[in-house]
Scaffold this motif. Structure first.
Motif, short mmCIF file in Angstrom:
data_model
loop_
_atom_site.label_atom_id
_atom_site.label_comp_id
_atom_site.label_asym_id
_atom_site.label_seq_id
_atom_site.Cartn_x
_atom_site.Cartn_y
_atom_site.Cartn_z
N ARG A 19 -20.89 3.26 4.52
CA ARG A 19 -22.29 3.52 4.83
C ARG A 19 -22.67 2.77 6.10
O ARG A 19 -22.56 1.54 6.13
N TRP A 36 -27.01 10.50 14.76
CA TRP A 36 -25.74 9.77 14.69
C TRP A 36 -24.71 10.55 15.49
O TRP A 36 -24.55 11.77 15.30
N ALA A 49 -24.81 13.87 12.79
CA ALA A 49 -25.92 14.13 11.87
C ALA A 49 -27.19 13.58 12.48
O ALA A 49 -27.15 12.71 13.35
N THR A 58 -33.12 17.33 8.28
CA THR A 58 -31.80 16.87 8.67
C THR A 58 -30.99 17.99 9.31
O THR A 58 -31.29 19.19 9.16
N TYR A 60 -26.60 18.64 10.46
CA TYR A 60 -25.25 18.09 10.38
C TYR A 60 -24.26 18.91 11.20
O TYR A 60 -24.39 20.14 11.33
N PHE A 68 -21.08 13.86 4.49
CA PHE A 68 -21.96 12.85 5.08
C PHE A 68 -23.41 13.15 4.71
O PHE A 68 -23.81 14.32 4.63
N VAL A 70 -27.39 11.76 5.83
CA VAL A 70 -28.25 10.91 6.65
C VAL A 70 -29.58 10.75 5.92
O VAL A 70 -30.10 11.70 5.31
N TYR A 80 -29.68 5.54 7.73
CA TYR A 80 -28.35 5.37 7.14
C TYR A 80 -27.50 6.62 7.35
O TYR A 80 -28.02 7.74 7.43
N LEU A 81 -26.22 6.40 7.39
CA LEU A 81 -25.27 7.50 7.35
C LEU A 81 -24.25 7.18 6.28
O LEU A 81 -23.39 6.31 6.47
N MET A 83 -21.06 8.10 4.40
CA MET A 83 -19.88 8.91 4.71
C MET A 83 -18.91 8.84 3.55
O MET A 83 -18.39 7.75 3.24
N TYR A 94 -19.05 5.00 16.14
CA TYR A 94 -20.26 5.71 15.73
C TYR A 94 -21.48 5.02 16.34
O TYR A 94 -21.61 3.79 16.30
N CYS A 96 -25.88 5.25 16.76
CA CYS A 96 -27.15 5.88 16.44
C CYS A 96 -27.98 5.94 17.72
O CYS A 96 -27.80 5.12 18.64
#
Length: 123
Positions: A19, A36, A49, A58, A60, A68, A70, A80-81, A83, A94, A96
């Motif tokens: 996460r 993200w 995402a 959202t 993706y 995943f 978000v 948050y992501l 995964m 990764y 943001c």
């Protein structure tokens, strides 16, 4: 100005979970879109995402749908992501990012970026 700080990266085996968190500070507003992105060595940065703070809408990348998720915690100004079912091809740095209003997938349209966090998935 908006400051973004990611955390939560690490190394996992295929099938594992991580996460990522992105804490926002500064001129944060509810009409921002948060994305993200990830960048693997030798590859272009790509959208993974995203979410709009105010509506929770959202979006993706196809290859991560169902794996995943978000989400936001508005009280903590954190995105948050989550995964799950990670695969070696998910290995990347990764990031943001934040922009106003529209949730779009092109990285160069985002105004603010975090420093990135490494995710490594071994087979």
């Amino acid at each position: 100005q908006v400051q973004l700080v990611e955390s939560g990266g690490g190394s996992v085996q295929a099938g594992g979970s991580l996460r990522l968190s992105c804490a926002a500070s500064g001129r944060t507003t509810s009409n921002r879109a948060m994305g993200w992105f990830r960048q693997a060595p030798g590859k272009e940065r790509e959208f993974v995402a995203g979410i709009i703070w105010s509506t929770g809408s959202t979006r993706y990348k196809d290859s991560v749908k169902g794996r995943f998720t978000v989400s936001t915690d508005n009280a903590k100004n954190t995105v948050y992501l989550q995964m799950n079912s990670l695969q070696p091809e998910d290995t990347a740095v990764y990031y943001c990012a934040a922009r106003s209003v529209l949730l779009i997938t092109t990285w160069y349209d985002y105004d603010y970026w975090g420093q990135g966090t490494q995710v490594t998935v071994s087979s």
